[in-house]
Motif scaffolding. Structure first.
Motif, PDB file in Angstrom:
ATOM      1  N   ASN A  22      47.077 -64.922 -46.659  1.00  0.00           N
ATOM      2  CA  ASN A  22      46.653 -63.524 -46.714  1.00  0.00           C
ATOM      3  C   ASN A  22      47.819 -62.545 -46.626  1.00  0.00           C
ATOM      4  OD1 ASN A  22      43.922 -64.244 -46.837  1.00  0.00           O
ATOM      5  ND2 ASN A  22      43.799 -64.442 -44.598  1.00  0.00           N
ATOM      6  N   ALA A  23      49.037 -63.058 -46.454  1.00  0.00           N
ATOM      7  CA  ALA A  23      50.198 -62.182 -46.305  1.00  0.00           C
ATOM      8  C   ALA A  23      50.443 -61.396 -47.583  1.00  0.00           C
ATOM      9  CB  ALA A  23      51.431 -62.999 -45.951  1.00  0.00           C
ATOM     10  N   GLN A  24      50.877 -60.150 -47.409  1.00  0.00           N
ATOM     11  CA  GLN A  24      51.102 -59.277 -48.559  1.00  0.00           C
ATOM     12  C   GLN A  24      52.491 -59.458 -49.163  1.00  0.00           C
ATOM     13  OE1 GLN A  24      48.565 -57.318 -49.807  1.00  0.00           O
ATOM     14  NE2 GLN A  24      47.401 -58.485 -48.277  1.00  0.00           N
ATOM     15  N   ALA A  25      53.482 -59.801 -48.340  1.00  0.00           N
ATOM     16  CA  ALA A  25      54.854 -59.916 -48.827  1.00  0.00           C
ATOM     17  C   ALA A  25      55.194 -61.354 -49.147  1.00  0.00           C
ATOM     18  CB  ALA A  25      55.819 -59.371 -47.781  1.00  0.00           C
ATOM     19  N   ASP A  26      56.134 -61.538 -50.105  1.00  0.00           N
ATOM     20  CA  ASP A  26      56.588 -62.893 -50.444  1.00  0.00           C
ATOM     21  C   ASP A  26      57.316 -63.530 -49.257  1.00  0.00           C
ATOM     22  OD1 ASP A  26      55.559 -62.652 -52.964  1.00  0.00           O
ATOM     23  OD2 ASP A  26      57.425 -61.912 -53.838  1.00  0.00           O
ATOM     24  N   THR A 102      36.760 -69.299 -22.110  1.00  0.00           N
ATOM     25  CA  THR A 102      38.159 -69.059 -22.450  1.00  0.00           C
ATOM     26  C   THR A 102      38.326 -67.652 -23.013  1.00  0.00           C
ATOM     27  OG1 THR A 102      37.817 -70.007 -24.642  1.00  0.00           O
ATOM     28  CG2 THR A 102      38.623 -71.480 -22.929  1.00  0.00           C
ATOM     29  N   ARG A 103      39.546 -67.152 -22.923  1.00  0.00           N
ATOM     30  CA  ARG A 103      39.846 -65.834 -23.472  1.00  0.00           C
ATOM     31  C   ARG A 103      40.007 -65.939 -24.994  1.00  0.00           C
ATOM     32  NH1 ARG A 103      44.887 -63.816 -20.975  1.00  0.00           N
ATOM     33  NH2 ARG A 103      45.508 -66.011 -20.858  1.00  0.00           N
ATOM     34  N   ASP A 104      39.836 -64.822 -25.663  1.00  0.00           N
ATOM     35  CA  ASP A 104      39.879 -64.834 -27.122  1.00  0.00           C
ATOM     36  C   ASP A 104      40.748 -63.677 -27.604  1.00  0.00           C
ATOM     37  OD1 ASP A 104      39.371 -65.692 -29.650  1.00  0.00           O
ATOM     38  OD2 ASP A 104      37.404 -64.746 -29.801  1.00  0.00           O
ATOM     39  N   ALA A 105      41.339 -63.831 -28.798  1.00  0.00           N
ATOM     40  CA  ALA A 105      42.160 -62.769 -29.381  1.00  0.00           C
ATOM     41  C   ALA A 105      42.251 -62.976 -30.885  1.00  0.00           C
ATOM     42  CB  ALA A 105      43.556 -62.779 -28.760  1.00  0.00           C
ATOM     43  N   ASP A 106      42.496 -61.896 -31.603  1.00  0.00           N
ATOM     44  CA  ASP A 106      42.681 -61.943 -33.049  1.00  0.00           C
ATOM     45  C   ASP A 106      44.183 -62.069 -33.318  1.00  0.00           C
ATOM     46  OD1 ASP A 106      42.858 -61.590 -35.772  1.00  0.00           O
ATOM     47  OD2 ASP A 106      41.568 -59.812 -35.839  1.00  0.00           O
ATOM     48  N   PHE A 107      44.673 -63.314 -33.329  1.00  0.00           N
ATOM     49  CA  PHE A 107      46.113 -63.541 -33.470  1.00  0.00           C
ATOM     50  C   PHE A 107      46.661 -63.010 -34.791  1.00  0.00           C
ATOM     51  CE2 PHE A 107      45.102 -67.339 -30.665  1.00  0.00           C
ATOM     52  CZ  PHE A 107      45.578 -66.728 -29.508  1.00  0.00           C
ATOM     53  N   ALA A 108      45.928 -63.197 -35.868  1.00  0.00           N
ATOM     54  CA  ALA A 108      46.415 -62.787 -37.189  1.00  0.00           C
ATOM     55  C   ALA A 108      46.668 -61.284 -37.244  1.00  0.00           C
ATOM     56  CB  ALA A 108      45.428 -63.206 -38.263  1.00  0.00           C
ATOM     57  N   THR A 109      45.749 -60.514 -36.699  1.00  0.00           N
ATOM     58  CA  THR A 109      45.910 -59.061 -36.709  1.00  0.00           C
ATOM     59  C   THR A 109      47.100 -58.635 -35.857  1.00  0.00           C
ATOM     60  OG1 THR A 109      43.545 -58.702 -37.075  1.00  0.00           O
ATOM     61  CG2 THR A 109      44.794 -56.875 -36.129  1.00  0.00           C
ATOM     62  N   VAL A 110      47.239 -59.261 -34.683  1.00  0.00           N
ATOM     63  CA  VAL A 110      48.360 -58.923 -33.791  1.00  0.00           C
ATOM     64  C   VAL A 110      49.691 -59.259 -34.449  1.00  0.00           C
ATOM     65  CG1 VAL A 110      49.457 -59.429 -31.578  1.00  0.00           C
ATOM     66  CG2 VAL A 110      46.971 -59.206 -31.709  1.00  0.00           C
ATOM     67  N   LEU A 111      49.780 -60.450 -35.070  1.00  0.00           N
ATOM     68  CA  LEU A 111      51.031 -60.860 -35.695  1.00  0.00           C
ATOM     69  C   LEU A 111      51.365 -59.976 -36.900  1.00  0.00           C
ATOM     70  CD1 LEU A 111      53.450 -62.686 -35.977  1.00  0.00           C
ATOM     71  CD2 LEU A 111      52.018 -64.354 -37.182  1.00  0.00           C
ATOM     72  N   ALA A 112      50.389 -59.671 -37.716  1.00  0.00           N
ATOM     73  CA  ALA A 112      50.632 -58.822 -38.879  1.00  0.00           C
ATOM     74  C   ALA A 112      51.177 -57.458 -38.453  1.00  0.00           C
ATOM     75  CB  ALA A 112      49.342 -58.652 -39.684  1.00  0.00           C
ATOM     76  N   TYR A 113      50.608 -56.905 -37.409  1.00  0.00           N
ATOM     77  CA  TYR A 113      51.065 -55.601 -36.912  1.00  0.00           C
ATOM     78  C   TYR A 113      52.490 -55.705 -36.371  1.00  0.00           C
ATOM     79  CZ  TYR A 113      51.419 -51.385 -34.073  1.00  0.00           C
ATOM     80  OH  TYR A 113      51.845 -50.202 -33.533  1.00  0.00           O
ATOM     81  N   ALA A 114      52.771 -56.777 -35.605  1.00  0.00           N
ATOM     82  CA  ALA A 114      54.095 -56.947 -35.007  1.00  0.00           C
ATOM     83  C   ALA A 114      55.168 -57.103 -36.081  1.00  0.00           C
ATOM     84  CB  ALA A 114      54.102 -58.147 -34.067  1.00  0.00           C
TER      85      ALA A 114
END
Length: 489
Positions: A22-26, A102-114
Motif C-alpha cells: 500500500n506504500a505510495q513511494a517506490d 491485549t492492547r491494540d493499535a493501527d501499526f500501519a497508520t502510525v508507521l506511515a505517518y512517522a
C-alpha cells in the motif's frame, strides 16, 4: 521446574507485506529514516528487549538494495512495535489460563505517518505500557545498568543453616551480610551466632520473608541476588506488564500472587492493601483477568471435584464422623441429598468417587463469611477463611488455588460502595443472619490476578520478591531468544 515458553508469532510477515503493497513511494525508507530506525531500535534495551533481535546488524550494512532495505526496516519496526505493545512472548504458552485482553493499535497508520513526517525517533515508545509501575521498573533498570556490576560474595547451595550451626557456608553468609552492610566487618566466626541470626532476620524483613533467622532456599536467593539478577527480574516483569490491557479499570482489584497481597485501586491510586493466601506450588493460583459481579455472604462451599477426591475422600475414609462434624452435605449425581451414614467411603477411590460435596455456612466453612465472585473457568475467586491466623505468616502459598483474603468484609464494603442498599450496616446484618445471601454489584469491577516479582516499594524504589512459582526464568528465556521469524537468512 521452569515453565516452557513460545515466542509470540510476529506480526511482521503479513503486516510488512500489506504495508509495502500500500506504500505510495517506490522507496519507503530514506537514509535519514533508516538511521533514525537504527537509533530507535537501540531504545528497546531500556524496555528489557534485545535490539539485535530486530535486524539491527543488517540495517547497519550498506549493501542493501532499496527494496531489501524497505523490507527489512518495515519488518523490524512492525515486529518491535508489536512486542512493545503486547509483549514478545505469548503469555498463553506460559500459562494456558491467561485471559487478559491485549492492547491494540493501527501499526500501519502510525508507521506511515512517522515515515512521512520524519518522526521515526520516538515512534516505538508510544506503544509501551503507561502504568506508573512499568515506568518505575524502567527507571530502576536504567539505574542498575549504570552501575559497574561488581561480583558479590556468593553463598553456596546446601541444607538450611539454622541458629547455632557452624560451617564454611555460615562464614559465607557472614561475608555476604558484611558486604550488604547488615553485619559488622569483624564478625567472621563461621557460626550462626546471635549477631548473625539478627542480621539474617533484618535481611528477611527487607525481603518480605519469614523472619526466622534460618538461611533456607528463599533467604539464600535473597543473599545471592546481585545487580544482574535484579536486572533480569525487572525485564521479566516489564514483559508481564506488556501482556496486560492498557485500561485496568477506573476502579479495579489487583491481586499479586508473588506479593501475597490484594490492592484496590481508584483512578490509578491504591486505596487499601490486604494480605492474601495463594495456591501452593502444587496447586498454583492461575493468572487471568475477569470482573467481579457479585458477593455471597455466608456461602455454601461447593467443593471442587479435584479437592473432594484428593483431600476430602481420604479424610472421610479415615474419619467418617468428620462429614457431619464439619458441616458437609453429600449429594448424588441426580442432586439428591445422601445420608453420610449410608456411604461406604472405603469402597471408593479418587477415580470412581461419584458424589458431590458441599459445606454449609458456619464457623468451619472453608470460605469463611464472604465469597467474592468473578465466575471463571478456573473456579477461582476471593474469599474469607476460618484459618485467619495464617495471615501472620510472611510466605503464604498455602491454598488449593483460590485466593483467601484478610479483611474480606472491608473489601466487600469497598466493592459495594456504589451499590444502593449495601452499606456497612447492611453487610454486617447479612453476615449476622448466618444464611447465604447474595449481593449483586451495581457495576462489575475488573479484577486482575497477576504475578509480579518486582514491585514498587512505596518509597520511590523497587522491591524484589521471591519467585515462589519459579516463573521468571521462562520469561527471561523467551526474551533472550531471537524470534525465529526475524532470524537473518
Amino acid at each position: 521446574m521452569a515453565d516452557e515458553v513460545a515466542i509470540q508469532p510476529s506480526l511482521a510477515p503479513q503486516a510488512t507485506s500489506n504495508f509495502l503493497s500500500n506504500a505510495q513511494a517506490d522507496q519507503v525508507w530514506s537514509d535519514v529514516n533508516r538511521a533514525a530506525l537504527i537509533a530507535e531500535l537501540g531504545t528497546l534495551s531500556a524496555h528489557g528487549l534485545e535490539p539485535a533481535h530486530y535486524h539491527l546488524a543488517r540495517l547497519k550494512t550498506d549493501d542493501l538494495t532499496a527494496a531489501e532495505r524497505d523490507q527489512i526496516a518495515t519488518d523490524a519496526w512492525m515486529s518491535a512495535a508489536a512486542h512493545m505493545l503486547s509483549g514478545k512472548l505469548d503469555p498463553v504458552s506460559l500459562k494456558p489460563e491467561w485471559t487478559a485482553d491485549t492492547r491494540d493499535a493501527d501499526f500501519a497508520t502510525v508507521l506511515a505517518y512517522a515515515l512521512a513526517t520524519g518522526t521515526i525517533s520516538g515512534s516505538l515508545e508510544q506503544f509501551a505500557p503507561i502504568q506508573s509501575d512499568y515506568t518505575l521498573l524502567k527507571a530502576d533498570l536504567a539505574r542498575l545498568r549504570q552501575h559497574s556490576a561488581l561480583p558479590i560474595a556468593r553463598v553456596s547451595e546446601g541444607d538450611p543453616l539454622k541458629p547455632g550451626m557452624e560451617s564454611a557456608r555460615a562464614r559465607q553468609v557472614q561475608v555476604r551480610l558484611i558486604e550488604m552492610g547488615l553485619l559488622e566487618a569483624d564478625t567472621l566466626s563461621g557460626q550462626m551466632d546471635d549477631t548473625t541470626v539478627s542480621a539474617v532476620k533484618a535481611l528477611q524483613a527487607q525481603e518480605g520473608l519469614e523472619e526466622d533467622g534460618i538461611v533456607g532456599a528463599a533467604t539464600l536467593r535473597a543473599l545471592n541476588r546481585d545487580d544482574q539478577t535484579r536486572i533480569d527480574q525487572i525485564r521479566a516483569n516489564m514483559e508481564r506488564w506488556r501482556w496486560l490491557p492498557a485500561d485496568l479499570g477506573r476502579r479495579h482489584v489487583r491481586a499479586n500472587i508473588a506479593g501475597f497481597d490484594v490492592t484496590t485501586y481508584e483512578d490509578g491510586v491504591p486505596q487499601a492493601i490486604r494480605a492474601i493466601i495463594v495456591g501452593n506450588p502444587k496447586r498454583k493460583t492461575p493468572i487471568f483477568s475477569d470482573q467481579i459481579d457479585y458477593i455471597v455472604f455466608n456461602p455454601w462451599w461447593e467443593t471442587p471435584s479435584s479437592i473432594a477426591r484428593a483431600d476430602k475422600l481420604p479424610l472421610f475414609q479415615k474419619d467418617p464422623g468428620a462429614v457431619k462434624r464439619q458441616g458437609f452435605e453429600i449429594r448424588d449425581s441426580a442432586g439428591r441429598v445422601v445420608p453420610p451414614s449410608s456411604v461406604d467411603w472405603k469402597s471408593y477411590t479418587a477415580s470412581n468417587f461419584p458424589y458431590r460435596i458441599r459445606q454449609a455456612p458456619g464457623p468451619q466453612n472453608a470460605l469463611g463469611q464472604v465469597k467474592i465472585m468473578f465466575p471463571n473457568a478456573h473456579n477461582v475467586y476471593l474469599h474469607d477463611t476460618p484459618n485467619r491466623d495464617l495471615f501472620s505468616l510472611k510466605q503464604r502459598a498455602l491454598s488449593s488455588g483460590c485466593v483467601r483474603t484478610k479483611d474480606p468484609i472491608g473489601l466487600a464494603e469497598w466493592l459495594l460502595s456504589d451499590t444502593e442498599g449495601w452499606d456497612r450496616a447492611a453487610i454486617d446484618q447479612a453476615v449476622a443472619t448466618g444464611k447465604e445471601t447474595r449481593a449483586d454489584l451495581a457495576e462489575p469491577v475488573p479484577v486482575h490476578i497477576v504475578y509480579f516479582t518486582a514491585v514498587p516499594n512505596g518509597c520511590g524504589g523497587v522491591r524484589y520478591l521471591d519467585d515462589i512459582y519459579e516463573r521468571d526464568s521462562a520469561v527471561l528465556t523467551g526474551l533472550d531468544t531471537e524470534p525465529v521469524a526475524l532470524k537473518s537468512e
